[in-house]
Design a protein around this motif. Structure first.
Motif, PDB file in Angstrom:
ATOM      1  N   LYS A 259     -59.635   1.290 -10.393  1.00  0.00           N
ATOM      2  CA  LYS A 259     -58.703   1.975 -11.287  1.00  0.00           C
ATOM      3  C   LYS A 259     -59.319   3.191 -11.970  1.00  0.00           C
ATOM      4  O   LYS A 259     -58.605   4.114 -12.365  1.00  0.00           O
ATOM      5  N   ASP A 260     -60.646   3.187 -12.147  1.00  0.00           N
ATOM      6  CA  ASP A 260     -61.282   4.327 -12.816  1.00  0.00           C
ATOM      7  C   ASP A 260     -61.649   5.452 -11.842  1.00  0.00           C
ATOM      8  O   ASP A 260     -62.244   6.442 -12.248  1.00  0.00           O
ATOM      9  N   TRP A 261     -61.294   5.308 -10.579  1.00  0.00           N
ATOM     10  CA  TRP A 261     -61.540   6.367  -9.602  1.00  0.00           C
ATOM     11  C   TRP A 261     -60.375   7.349  -9.633  1.00  0.00           C
ATOM     12  O   TRP A 261     -59.216   6.951  -9.483  1.00  0.00           O
ATOM     13  N   SER A 262     -60.682   8.609  -9.786  1.00  0.00           N
ATOM     14  CA  SER A 262     -59.633   9.624  -9.767  1.00  0.00           C
ATOM     15  C   SER A 262     -59.154   9.847  -8.333  1.00  0.00           C
ATOM     16  O   SER A 262     -59.856   9.536  -7.362  1.00  0.00           O
ATOM     17  N   LEU A 263     -57.972  10.407  -8.221  1.00  0.00           N
ATOM     18  CA  LEU A 263     -57.427  10.718  -6.903  1.00  0.00           C
ATOM     19  C   LEU A 263     -58.326  11.716  -6.180  1.00  0.00           C
ATOM     20  O   LEU A 263     -58.559  11.619  -4.967  1.00  0.00           O
ATOM     21  N   GLU A 264     -58.875  12.653  -6.940  1.00  0.00           N
ATOM     22  CA  GLU A 264     -59.756  13.670  -6.357  1.00  0.00           C
ATOM     23  C   GLU A 264     -61.025  13.031  -5.804  1.00  0.00           C
ATOM     24  O   GLU A 264     -61.503  13.424  -4.730  1.00  0.00           O
ATOM     25  N   TYR A 265     -61.575  12.066  -6.547  1.00  0.00           N
ATOM     26  CA  TYR A 265     -62.780  11.402  -6.062  1.00  0.00           C
ATOM     27  C   TYR A 265     -62.495  10.609  -4.791  1.00  0.00           C
ATOM     28  O   TYR A 265     -63.280  10.649  -3.834  1.00  0.00           O
ATOM     29  N   GLN A 295     -48.360   4.742  -4.860  1.00  0.00           N
ATOM     30  CA  GLN A 295     -49.128   5.966  -5.026  1.00  0.00           C
ATOM     31  C   GLN A 295     -50.064   6.215  -3.851  1.00  0.00           C
ATOM     32  O   GLN A 295     -50.421   7.367  -3.576  1.00  0.00           O
ATOM     33  N   SER A 299     -49.301   9.996  -2.905  1.00  0.00           N
ATOM     34  CA  SER A 299     -50.359  10.925  -3.337  1.00  0.00           C
ATOM     35  C   SER A 299     -51.535  10.986  -2.377  1.00  0.00           C
ATOM     36  O   SER A 299     -51.870  12.043  -1.842  1.00  0.00           O
TER      37      SER A 299
END
Length: 335
Positions: A259-265, A295, A299
């Protein structure tokens, strides 16, 4: 591993990031195949995407206590969305389909002819009852967790051609350890019976839960290529096993991660894997469960597909299905 599983999610997230960076993952399975022969039109590298299309059949014996109805509801919601995205990017994938989903109905006793898998407690826990106890034996539109002729029809009618691959009839464990050969024989026979009106030819198979085995039965029914975990490798060109069946190593799953991983990462990880595939002149086999968070498909998947199309446009990447690659390999005697 037991200690790791007990760690807080945030710690496991950090360990995964560090491990991925320091060990330069994903790992590549080397080969000595002439580069110009590997892919159609002499593309430098390739990508396959497969979806394990299962509805409630996937989780009824899961040790994670997942609800088949909720799992199926998410999948039913996402499949049309995924098909729209695939049409937008003009990409065909391999839909590994549980055979029972082809049916528009079935009645009590229809599957009694099939050999049953024995009780086992391994990847899943099936220690009592009958393997088909979950089957509602009714009409599809009243039992949307267990039948999906409507979704199969959408996949087949997708403007961008898709492959219907095999995922056994009832999502069984296919391993030699837990599955007698006659069980898998009946499972694939049942897949053909259930899909008879569609006149399908199954060339590709993905093993439910990664439980690989009984290759002689697969060969009997004309299966030419399977997705399978190959040690630590997530990038690798197909190779033939001792039964002559092509094995494509299971690559990274398309999923949201911690959950703490961004989409960009997350996209950065897939981009790294795709770039490594191109630089090594190899193949990456991405995959997903259509039941995952919405998502994933609104995304993350579009970001990955856009990058794949960019590389395809540059002439460095072939994009296709499992059966298309098997046809290329067999027709051109690559292996």
């Amino acid at each position: 591993m037991k200690l790791y599983n007990k760690l807080p999610t945030q710690i496991k997230s950090r360990i995964s990031k560090i491990n991925y960076l320091l060990n330069n993952k994903p790992y590549i399975l080397d080969d000595e195949i002439e580069q110009s022969k590997k892919f159609p039109k002499q593309h430098k590298a390739g990508v396959i995407i497969s979806a394990d299309f299962e509805l409630g059949w996937a989780v009824r014996y899961s040790k994670q206590d997942k609800n088949p109805d909720i799992y199926a509801q998410e999948e039913r919601k996402n499949v049309p969305l995924i098909l729209d995205i695939l049409e937008k990017f003009d990409i065909g994938i391999s839909w590994s389909t549980v055979g029972h989903l082809f049916l528009d109905h079935c009645s009590k006793g229809d599957h009694d002819w099939m050999s049953r898998i024995p009780h086992f407690d391994d990847h899943w826990k099936f220690i009592e009852g009958d393997w088909f106890d979950c089957d509602p034996y009714g009409k599809w539109n009243n039992n949307l967790t267990w039948y999906a002729p409507d979704l199969v029809d959408k996949i087949i009618k997708c403007k961008t051609p898709q492959e219907i691959a095999c995922h056994t009839f009832s999502h069984i464990d296919c391993s030699y350890k837990n599955c007698p050969s006659n069980v898998l024989d009946d499972e694939i026979k049942a897949c053909y019976q259930a899909s008879a009106s569609l006149k399908l030819k199954f060339k590709s198979l993905t093993f439910p839960g990664g439980t690989a085995g009984n290759y002689e039965i697969l060969k009997k029914y004309g299966i030419e290529i399977c997705r399978k975990r190959v040690s630590r490798y997530e990038i690798g060109y197909p190779f033939r096993n001792s039964y002559g069946i092509l094995i494509t190593p299971t690559g990274p799953i398309i999923a949201l991660g911690y959950k703490d991983w961004s989409l960009e990462y997350m996209f950065k990880r897939y981009k790294k894997a795709i770039d490594k595939t191109i630089n090594s002149g190899s193949l990456i086999h991405l995959w997903f469960h259509p039941s995952q968070e919405e998502q994933t498909f609104t995304s993350l998947l579009p970001m990955i597909l856009e990058y794949l199309k960019k590389k395809q446009g540059e002439g460095s990447l072939w994009i296709g299905t499992m059966s298309q690659l098997a046809d290329h390999i067999n027709q051109n005697r690559v292996l």
